[in-house]
Design a protein around this motif. Structure first.
Motif, PDB file in Angstrom:
ATOM      1  N   LEU A 146       0.757  -1.355  -0.050  1.00  0.00           N
ATOM      2  CA  LEU A 146       0.028   0.054   0.055  1.00  0.00           C
ATOM      3  C   LEU A 146       0.813   1.272  -0.051  1.00  0.00           C
ATOM      4  CD1 LEU A 146      -3.054   0.939  -0.134  1.00  0.00           C
ATOM      5  CD2 LEU A 146      -2.914   0.851   2.347  1.00  0.00           C
ATOM      6  N   PRO A 147       1.976   1.341   0.768  1.00  0.00           N
ATOM      7  CA  PRO A 147       2.659   2.513   0.517  1.00  0.00           C
ATOM      8  C   PRO A 147       3.071   2.797  -0.659  1.00  0.00           C
ATOM      9  CG  PRO A 147       3.354   1.253   2.560  1.00  0.00           C
ATOM     10  CD  PRO A 147       2.445   0.558   1.907  1.00  0.00           C
ATOM     11  N   MET A 148       3.721   1.863  -1.493  1.00  0.00           N
ATOM     12  CA  MET A 148       4.196   2.127  -2.682  1.00  0.00           C
ATOM     13  C   MET A 148       2.944   2.578  -3.807  1.00  0.00           C
ATOM     14  SD  MET A 148       7.403   2.279  -3.765  1.00  0.00           S
ATOM     15  CE  MET A 148       7.177   1.876  -5.465  1.00  0.00           C
ATOM     16  N   VAL A 149       1.698   1.828  -3.530  1.00  0.00           N
ATOM     17  CA  VAL A 149       0.670   2.212  -4.370  1.00  0.00           C
ATOM     18  C   VAL A 149       0.176   3.680  -4.133  1.00  0.00           C
ATOM     19  CG1 VAL A 149      -1.811   1.760  -4.612  1.00  0.00           C
ATOM     20  CG2 VAL A 149      -0.170  -0.142  -4.103  1.00  0.00           C
ATOM     21  N   MET A 150       0.157   4.124  -2.938  1.00  0.00           N
ATOM     22  CA  MET A 150      -0.397   5.342  -2.475  1.00  0.00           C
ATOM     23  C   MET A 150       0.926   6.375  -2.975  1.00  0.00           C
ATOM     24  SD  MET A 150      -3.182   5.243  -1.641  1.00  0.00           S
ATOM     25  CE  MET A 150      -3.198   6.720  -1.141  1.00  0.00           C
ATOM     26  N   THR A 151       2.145   6.023  -3.201  1.00  0.00           N
ATOM     27  CA  THR A 151       2.985   6.821  -3.599  1.00  0.00           C
ATOM     28  C   THR A 151       2.926   7.034  -5.034  1.00  0.00           C
ATOM     29  OG1 THR A 151       5.074   6.088  -2.125  1.00  0.00           O
ATOM     30  CG2 THR A 151       5.380   6.987  -4.426  1.00  0.00           C
ATOM     31  N   GLY A 152       2.302   6.243  -5.918  1.00  0.00           N
ATOM     32  CA  GLY A 152       1.750   6.204  -7.105  1.00  0.00           C
ATOM     33  C   GLY A 152       0.738   7.000  -7.190  1.00  0.00           C
ATOM     34  N   VAL A 153      -0.409   7.008  -6.481  1.00  0.00           N
ATOM     35  CA  VAL A 153      -1.440   7.991  -6.379  1.00  0.00           C
ATOM     36  C   VAL A 153      -0.990   9.494  -6.266  1.00  0.00           C
ATOM     37  CG1 VAL A 153      -3.600   8.341  -5.357  1.00  0.00           C
ATOM     38  CG2 VAL A 153      -3.092   6.097  -5.691  1.00  0.00           C
ATOM     39  N   ARG A 154      -0.312   9.496  -5.185  1.00  0.00           N
ATOM     40  CA  ARG A 154       0.264  10.768  -5.138  1.00  0.00           C
ATOM     41  C   ARG A 154       1.092  11.637  -6.215  1.00  0.00           C
ATOM     42  NH1 ARG A 154       5.239  12.406  -3.309  1.00  0.00           N
ATOM     43  NH2 ARG A 154       5.757  10.162  -2.652  1.00  0.00           N
ATOM     44  N   ILE A 155       1.839  10.921  -6.868  1.00  0.00           N
ATOM     45  CA  ILE A 155       2.681  11.450  -7.899  1.00  0.00           C
ATOM     46  C   ILE A 155       1.751  11.946  -9.276  1.00  0.00           C
ATOM     47  CG2 ILE A 155       4.440  10.666  -9.783  1.00  0.00           C
ATOM     48  CD1 ILE A 155       5.646   8.923  -7.791  1.00  0.00           C
ATOM     49  N   ALA A 156       0.632  10.675  -9.607  1.00  0.00           N
ATOM     50  CA  ALA A 156      -0.224  10.786 -10.334  1.00  0.00           C
ATOM     51  C   ALA A 156      -1.074  12.358 -10.174  1.00  0.00           C
ATOM     52  CB  ALA A 156      -0.995   9.685 -10.746  1.00  0.00           C
ATOM     53  N   ALA A 157      -1.554  12.445  -8.941  1.00  0.00           N
ATOM     54  CA  ALA A 157      -2.461  13.452  -8.628  1.00  0.00           C
ATOM     55  C   ALA A 157      -1.593  14.726  -8.830  1.00  0.00           C
ATOM     56  CB  ALA A 157      -2.898  13.234  -7.031  1.00  0.00           C
ATOM     57  N   THR A 158      -0.551  14.757  -8.142  1.00  0.00           N
ATOM     58  CA  THR A 158       0.316  16.060  -8.544  1.00  0.00           C
ATOM     59  C   THR A 158       0.421  16.385  -9.982  1.00  0.00           C
ATOM     60  OG1 THR A 158       1.215  15.448  -6.124  1.00  0.00           O
ATOM     61  CG2 THR A 158       2.394  17.367  -7.862  1.00  0.00           C
ATOM     62  N   GLN A 159       0.905  15.370 -10.708  1.00  0.00           N
ATOM     63  CA  GLN A 159       0.966  15.451 -12.034  1.00  0.00           C
ATOM     64  C   GLN A 159      -0.292  16.195 -12.656  1.00  0.00           C
ATOM     65  OE1 GLN A 159       3.055  12.007 -13.461  1.00  0.00           O
ATOM     66  NE2 GLN A 159       5.070  12.735 -12.758  1.00  0.00           N
ATOM     67  N   LEU A 160      -1.229  15.483 -12.444  1.00  0.00           N
ATOM     68  CA  LEU A 160      -2.655  15.930 -12.954  1.00  0.00           C
ATOM     69  C   LEU A 160      -2.922  17.467 -12.663  1.00  0.00           C
ATOM     70  CD1 LEU A 160      -4.781  12.898 -12.610  1.00  0.00           C
ATOM     71  CD2 LEU A 160      -3.911  13.600 -14.783  1.00  0.00           C
ATOM     72  N   VAL A 161      -2.834  17.889 -11.371  1.00  0.00           N
ATOM     73  CA  VAL A 161      -2.758  19.017 -11.110  1.00  0.00           C
ATOM     74  C   VAL A 161      -1.977  20.179 -12.079  1.00  0.00           C
ATOM     75  CG1 VAL A 161      -2.674  20.987  -9.521  1.00  0.00           C
ATOM     76  CG2 VAL A 161      -3.680  18.834  -8.971  1.00  0.00           C
TER      77      VAL A 161
END
Length: 224
Positions: A146-161
């Motif tokens: 889960l920590p790695m999964v959430m890292t991917g979500v964080r990166i994707a969210a920031t890049q999307l913004v």
């Protein structure tokens, strides 16, 4: 310094925050677009990455490599091409598709790497206890990954913004409209103000994910 001062004045002018096309409206549009694209990207990338990571077959590495190759394609170029297809008939369609394709690689890569990084002895022990494949996936591998999964979500969210500003180029909403309007009016302070808003929102999203990660039960139990 004069430009920065004028940009600050533009940002702090109450008239620019309200009404049709104001900052509040554009900020809301930007957030909605980001959330929608992130949700769709997660629905596409995470199940694929989790299953492939659980199975441990060669297809997982192939999927990750193909996703990473996709990063080399400029999102703006994808948007332009989509505008020329039937997808372009839907006002937000090209933007959503282009941003989803942009967000899938970090989600897929991090989730897959996280699943493959789970200690194999732990997985074998779980299977030795009689757990089914589904139980191992949901009860052992996913919590540890889960920590790695959430890292991917964080990166994707920031890049999307940061990238959702391209919506303005296709006639959509969002903070990009402030920037494009500034160019059309030859107003450098407005362009700078729009860029500051996007950067501030991206930093806020990044900070929110980092805070959530630190407060998560997995982090509290020492799972990293």
């Amino acid at each position: 310094m004069n430009t920065l001062t004028e940009a600050w004045r533009w940002l702090t002018d109450p008239a620019h925050w309200s009404g049709d096309g104001g900052i509040t409206q554009r900020l809301t549009e930007h957030l909605v677009l980001t959330v929608v694209c992130l949700a769709v990207s997660c629905l596409i990338a995470l199940p694929v990455a989790l299953v492939l990571g659980h199975l441990g077959k060669g297809g997982g590495a192939l999927a990750v490599n193909l996703a990473n190759i996709g990063r080399a394609v400029p999102t703006f170029a994808v948007l332009v091409l989509l505008l020329l297809t039937p997808v372009g008939r839907w006002s937000e369609g090209p933007t959503v598709v282009a941003l989803v394709l942009f967000a899938v690689p970090p989600l897929l890569t991090n989730a897959y790497v996280g699943m493959r990084g789970v200690d194999r002895d732990t997985v074998r022990a779980a299977k030795g206890m009689g757990m089914t494949g589904r139980q191992v996936l949901t009860g052992v591998e996913l919590p540890l990954a889960l920590p790695m999964v959430m890292t991917g979500v964080r990166i994707a969210a920031t890049q999307l913004v940061a990238t959702a500003t391209i919506a303005a180029l296709a006639g959509g909403g969002g903070l990009g409209r402030i920037i494009t309007a500034g160019f059309n009016l030859a107003s450098t302070p407005q362009v700078v103000a729009g860029a500051v808003l996007v950067a501030a929102l991206a930093l806020a999203v990044e900070g929110a994910f980092v805070l959530a990660e630190r407060l998560s039960p997995q982090r509290a139990r020492g799972i990293t």
